[in-house]
Design an enzyme around this catalytic site. Structure first.
Site, PDB file in Angstrom:
ATOM      1  N   HIS A   1       4.267   4.331  11.609  1.00  0.00           N
ATOM      2  CA  HIS A   1       3.454   5.379  12.240  1.00  0.00           C
ATOM      3  C   HIS A   1       4.235   6.171  13.289  1.00  0.00           C
ATOM      4  O   HIS A   1       3.640   6.912  14.078  1.00  0.00           O
ATOM      5  CB  HIS A   1       2.180   4.792  12.884  1.00  0.00           C
TER       6      HIS A   1
ATOM      7  N   GLU B   1      -5.324   1.898   2.328  1.00  0.00           N
ATOM      8  CA  GLU B   1      -5.144   0.839   3.331  1.00  0.00           C
ATOM      9  C   GLU B   1      -5.129   1.379   4.741  1.00  0.00           C
ATOM     10  O   GLU B   1      -5.643   0.738   5.672  1.00  0.00           O
ATOM     11  CB  GLU B   1      -3.850   0.061   3.042  1.00  0.00           C
TER      12      GLU B   1
ATOM     13  N   ASP C   1      -0.383   4.536   0.548  1.00  0.00           N
ATOM     14  CA  ASP C   1      -0.843   5.643   1.392  1.00  0.00           C
ATOM     15  C   ASP C   1      -0.125   5.555   2.738  1.00  0.00           C
ATOM     16  O   ASP C   1       0.373   4.498   3.134  1.00  0.00           O
ATOM     17  CB  ASP C   1      -2.360   5.602   1.580  1.00  0.00           C
TER      18      ASP C   1
ATOM     19  N   GLU D   1       4.607  -5.379   3.500  1.00  0.00           N
ATOM     20  CA  GLU D   1       4.653  -4.630   4.769  1.00  0.00           C
ATOM     21  C   GLU D   1       5.962  -4.981   5.493  1.00  0.00           C
ATOM     22  O   GLU D   1       6.520  -6.060   5.294  1.00  0.00           O
ATOM     23  CB  GLU D   1       3.457  -5.003   5.648  1.00  0.00           C
TER      24      GLU D   1
ATOM     25  N   HIS E   1       0.855  -1.192   0.000  1.00  0.00           N
ATOM     26  CA  HIS E   1       0.000   0.000   0.000  1.00  0.00           C
ATOM     27  C   HIS E   1       0.886   1.236   0.000  1.00  0.00           C
ATOM     28  O   HIS E   1       1.974   1.250   0.585  1.00  0.00           O
ATOM     29  CB  HIS E   1      -0.985  -0.015   1.177  1.00  0.00           C
TER      30      HIS E   1
END
Length: 394
Positions: free
Chosen positions: A369, A145, A80, A171, A78
């Site tokens: 994150h 996602e 985003d 990932e 992903h």
């Protein structure tokens, strides 16, 4: 020289190429539903790498294809990202894409633009050394996602009719092989009270008290949820609590709580909802599984339930065994075979559609994150080598 040495040498040769490509992608800010810039950049990179076909679908996913064989392998990442957070917590420009001290720095370097960029390098290498006739490779840079895990693959399977034989999810795995993770769902509980004057609370029914009692019971529920030897324990926690009343001197007539529910093996949507419904059965309350429906940057609207199933492949599954064999042949050691802590597009790819998934990606998930996100350049080249060898050996 054997083919694995050749693959490693070419991945190393294109190490700077891969890092520069990632740097360009990081400079394109790409929150969920706002990925157009990075989609166009990845399309350009796929075309430059010599992919046979590159297109952007109606939802906004970019799909690159090499080959036309019956065996279909997809490599997914992903593209985003979450937002930048407090900039004071960063030691560098999160959108700078700086390549320094053996790392590519910036938001999305780990979660998870590095994976699809490394897959593009793998495509370039495969075109150079000879692509297997019986294989089709799809590299997918997928959207939205972070807002809704797996929505992009729901679209690819149901609308684009894409059904690969295996998907490598890129990932971050710290270059380990991952074979599953817990599922999750988002649950909302509404409590309906009756207001009365604050000076006479006995005349009303206080929705805050109902929700508070339920929240304490949900805390107890967390302690008795199922445990799986590989995936660990299911969890549930209250993450938001909102209430309203006619005034600050009136009994609350409405309260809403939001639950984050993580699902281990043997737990599913029906079980999780029934557990909460049992807790609130004596209150005037409604339990909802939330829905996601948003327009992507293309203007196309799509959605799904916020239920993301648990999935895992057994360690002796042919896809996992093939990954271990490829890793050992490339790097001369045995891989760690493990799981993600967080959720990925695997929730729909395997959880909904039963397509085998193997996880292998550059970067450490602890930086996902987080501020000061960065990925080792060496991880990018090793990921490119792994993807190349997996396609050749599948």
């Amino acid at each position: 020289m054997n083919k694995y040495n050749t693959i490693n040498e070419l991945a190393k040769k294109y190490e700077s190429y891969t890092a520069e490509n990632l740097s360009k992608v990081i400079r394109q800010k790409s929150l969920s539903t706002q990925e157009e810039g990075v989609v166009n950049e990845l399309k350009r990179q796929m075309e430059e790498a010599g992919f046979d076909e590159v297109r952007i679908d109606k939802l906004g996913n970019v799909i690159g294809r090499i080959g036309n064989g019956k065996k279909i392998i997809a490599i997914d990442g992903h593209i985003d990202t979450v937002d930048l957070g407090n900039l004071q917590n960063w030691g560098f420009d999160p959108l700078g894409g700086e390549i320094k001290d053996g790392f590519v720095h910036g938001r999305g370097s780990v979660d998870q633009k590095g994976g699809p960029v490394a897959a593009i390098t793998a495509g370039k290498i495969l075109k150079e050394i000879g692509f297997p006739e019986d294989v089709t490779l799809l590299v997918t840079g997928t959207v939205m996602e972070e807002d809704c895990d797996g929505l992009c693959w729901k679209y690819l399977v149901e609308e684009e009719k894409m059904k690969p034989d295996v998907v490598i999810v890129t990932e971050p795995t710290n270059l380990n092989i991952y074979r599953g993770h817990r599922g999750r769902m988002e649950i909302e509980v509404e409590f309906f009270g009756v207001s009365s004057h604050g000076s006479a609370p006995e005349r009303g029914k206080n929705a805050i008290y109902m929700a508070s009692i339920a929240a304490l019971e949900i805390e107890k529920l967390n302690e008795r949820l199922l445990f799986d030897e590989f995936l660990g324990k299911g969890t549930v926690t209250v993450t938001e609590f909102k209430s309203s009343s006619p005034s600050l001197c009136a009994v609350s007539d409405y309260t809403k709580i939001h639950l984050d529910r993580r699902l281990t093996w043997g737990e599913d949507k029906e079980l999780a909802l029934s557990q909460v419904e049992e807790i609130v059965k004596d209150f005037n309350a409604k339990v909802h599984l939330l829905e996601y429906k948003e327009k992507g940057f293309t203007g196309y609207e799509y959605g799904m339930e916020k239920y993301y199933p648990t999935w895992k492949l057994e360690e002796n599954h042919p896809v996992i065994k093939k990954g271990v064999e490829v890793f050992t042949s490339l790097f001369g050691k045995n891989p760690v075979v493990d799981k993600w802590t967080f959720s990925t597009n695997g929730v729909t790819i395997n959880g909904y559609y039963g397509i085998p998934v193997i996880g292998f990606g550059p970067g450490n998930e602890v930086l996902a994150h987080a501020p000061d996100e960065k990925v080792p350049v060496e991880h990018l080249s090793k990921a490119a080598a792994f993807y190349t060898a997996f396609v050749l050996n599948y």
